[in-house]
Design a protein around this motif. Structure first.
Motif, PDB file in Angstrom:
ATOM      1  N   ALA A  10     -24.664  30.244 -17.014  1.00  0.00           N
ATOM      2  CA  ALA A  10     -24.803  31.275 -18.045  1.00  0.00           C
ATOM      3  C   ALA A  10     -26.130  32.038 -17.960  1.00  0.00           C
ATOM      4  N   LYS A  22     -26.177  36.852 -11.000  1.00  0.00           N
ATOM      5  CA  LYS A  22     -26.209  36.620  -9.541  1.00  0.00           C
ATOM      6  C   LYS A  22     -25.064  35.754  -9.046  1.00  0.00           C
ATOM      7  N   GLY A  80     -26.448  29.052 -23.649  1.00  0.00           N
ATOM      8  CA  GLY A  80     -27.483  29.453 -24.606  1.00  0.00           C
ATOM      9  C   GLY A  80     -28.584  30.265 -23.949  1.00  0.00           C
ATOM     10  N   GLU A  82     -31.690  29.345 -23.118  1.00  0.00           N
ATOM     11  CA  GLU A  82     -32.340  28.616 -22.026  1.00  0.00           C
ATOM     12  C   GLU A  82     -31.303  27.784 -21.290  1.00  0.00           C
ATOM     13  N   ALA A 105     -24.981  26.023 -10.942  1.00  0.00           N
ATOM     14  CA  ALA A 105     -23.910  26.766 -10.264  1.00  0.00           C
ATOM     15  C   ALA A 105     -24.480  27.612  -9.129  1.00  0.00           C
TER      16      ALA A 105
HETATM   17  N1  CTP Z   1     -28.471  29.070 -16.512  1.00  0.00           N
HETATM   18  C1  CTP Z   1     -27.682  28.870 -17.654  1.00  0.00           C
HETATM   19  N2  CTP Z   1     -28.128  29.310 -18.877  1.00  0.00           N
HETATM   20  C2  CTP Z   1     -29.322  29.918 -18.991  1.00  0.00           C
HETATM   21  C3  CTP Z   1     -30.141  30.102 -17.850  1.00  0.00           C
HETATM   22  C4  CTP Z   1     -29.684  29.661 -16.611  1.00  0.00           C
HETATM   23  O1  CTP Z   1     -26.585  28.324 -17.556  1.00  0.00           O
HETATM   24  N3  CTP Z   1     -29.716  30.333 -20.199  1.00  0.00           N
HETATM   25  C5  CTP Z   1     -27.960  28.617 -15.187  1.00  0.00           C
HETATM   26  C6  CTP Z   1     -27.894  29.729 -14.138  1.00  0.00           C
HETATM   27  O2  CTP Z   1     -26.673  30.460 -14.258  1.00  0.00           O
HETATM   28  C7  CTP Z   1     -28.024  28.961 -12.838  1.00  0.00           C
HETATM   29  C8  CTP Z   1     -28.831  27.713 -13.231  1.00  0.00           C
HETATM   30  O3  CTP Z   1     -28.836  27.653 -14.650  1.00  0.00           O
HETATM   31  O4  CTP Z   1     -26.767  28.543 -12.329  1.00  0.00           O
HETATM   32  C9  CTP Z   1     -30.245  27.747 -12.665  1.00  0.00           C
HETATM   33  O5  CTP Z   1     -31.019  28.765 -13.298  1.00  0.00           O
HETATM   34  P1  CTP Z   1     -31.737  29.976 -12.554  1.00  0.00           P
HETATM   35  O6  CTP Z   1     -31.670  29.797 -11.079  1.00  0.00           O
HETATM   36  O7  CTP Z   1     -33.056  30.164 -13.202  1.00  0.00           O
HETATM   37  O8  CTP Z   1     -30.747  31.205 -12.871  1.00  0.00           O
HETATM   38  P2  CTP Z   1     -30.991  32.438 -13.841  1.00  0.00           P
HETATM   39  O9  CTP Z   1     -31.653  31.983 -15.086  1.00  0.00           O
HETATM   40  O10 CTP Z   1     -29.696  33.142 -13.932  1.00  0.00           O
HETATM   41  O11 CTP Z   1     -31.993  33.332 -12.959  1.00  0.00           O
HETATM   42  P3  CTP Z   1     -33.419  33.979 -13.436  1.00  0.00           P
HETATM   43  O12 CTP Z   1     -34.249  32.815 -13.925  1.00  0.00           O
HETATM   44  O13 CTP Z   1     -33.943  34.619 -12.189  1.00  0.00           O
HETATM   45  O14 CTP Z   1     -33.094  34.970 -14.519  1.00  0.00           O
END
Ligand code: CTP
Ligand code: MG
Length: 231
Positions: A10, A22, A80, A82, A105
């Motif tokens: 998420a 992504k 959520g 975070e 994921a």
């Molecule tokens: N993730 C999630 N919920 C969030 C933030 C992250 O489910 N609020 C998931 C992402 O989709 C990812 C995994 O946690 O599969 C690892 O996080 P990260 O690599 O940091 O992904 P993102 O938060 O999407 O990328 P960024 O920090 O660059 O925005």
């Protein structure tokens, strides 16, 4: 050894600088998160897959789950703000089981041999996380000036999967939530309870698709695996 996997999906992928999550970007012909799902769909020890997704992305993600026949997906939780909140939303939904594996994921190249070692260790001792040894020299700096070269011997780069006994991760997640504690991985929630966490040596291919250059590496991994299969 059977397990249930929780996949946080998420996020918004800000560092990838794409105009969408992504995980929906394709490596060759398939979205990143579908590769991750397929690893667990194929693994006979995986009993159930739970995904944390953004509410507005759920229809699209469900469509891919159907299209690629990922029949082990048992449910979707609303993610959520975070990552920890997203994992928590899944933990609140899953039925009790022996071992829970939490896996980003965004790490599509995890192999089932590492998963097997993690699950076995978690079943035995409660908590086990994947990591690789630091390859580079690590230094600390203040205002751009080196203050220390850190001894590399005991340093690990931590990845997911992170595997836990169900009761332990539930207890750790509840305690963190009550204390308002935010960790960068699930292990931190368990560490703060004083419970030992074992590192399982993983491999460098289990990279997280985080910045655009990771996609180049990701495609190279897929290419080399395809060539190996053809031999
Ligand atoms: N993730 C999630 N919920 C969030 C933030 C992250 O489910 N609020 C998931 C992402 O989709 C990812 C995994 O946690 O599969 C690892 O996080 P990260 O690599 O940091 O992904 P993102 O938060 O999407 O990328 P960024 O920090 O660059 O925005
Ligand atoms: Mg993030």
């Amino acid at each position: 050894m059977k397990y249930t996997v929780v996949l946080p999906a998420a996020g918004s992928g800000k560092r990838m600088k794409a105009d969408k999550n992504k995980l929906l970007l394709e490596l060759f012909d398939k979205p990143i998160f579908v590769y991750t799902l397929e690893v667990f769909q194929r693994d006979p020890d995986c009993e159930a897959i739970w995904l944390a997704v953004k509410e507005e992305e759920r229809p699209l993600m469900e469509k891919f789950v159907k299209e690629y026949d990922i029949a082990k997906v048992k449910g979707f939780a609303v993610g959520g703000t975070e990552r920890q909140d997203s994992v928590r939303a899944c933990l609140d939904m899953i039925p009790p089981c022996d071992v829970v594996l939490v896996h980003d994921a965004a790490r599509p190249f995890i192999d089932s041999e590492v998963i097997g070692r993690l699950v076995k260790e978690a079943a035995d001792s409660g908590a086990a996380i994947a990591g690789v040894r630091v390859k580079d020299t690590i230094k600390k700096a203040e205002s751009g000036i080196i203050t220390e070269t850190v001894e590399r011997e005991n340093l690990w780069v931590i990845q997911t999967p992170q595997a836990f006994k169900y009761s332990l991760i539930k207890e750790a997640a509840t305690a963190a939530s009550e204390a308002g504690f935010l960790g960068t991985d699930e292990s931190m929630l368990v560490e703060r309870l004083g419970h030992p966490v074992k590192i399982i040596e993983s491999n460098y291919e289990n990279v997280k698709m985080t910045t655009p250059d990771d996609l180049i590496y990701g495609k190279a991994i897929l290419e080399s695996r395809r060539q190996e299969e053809q031999q």
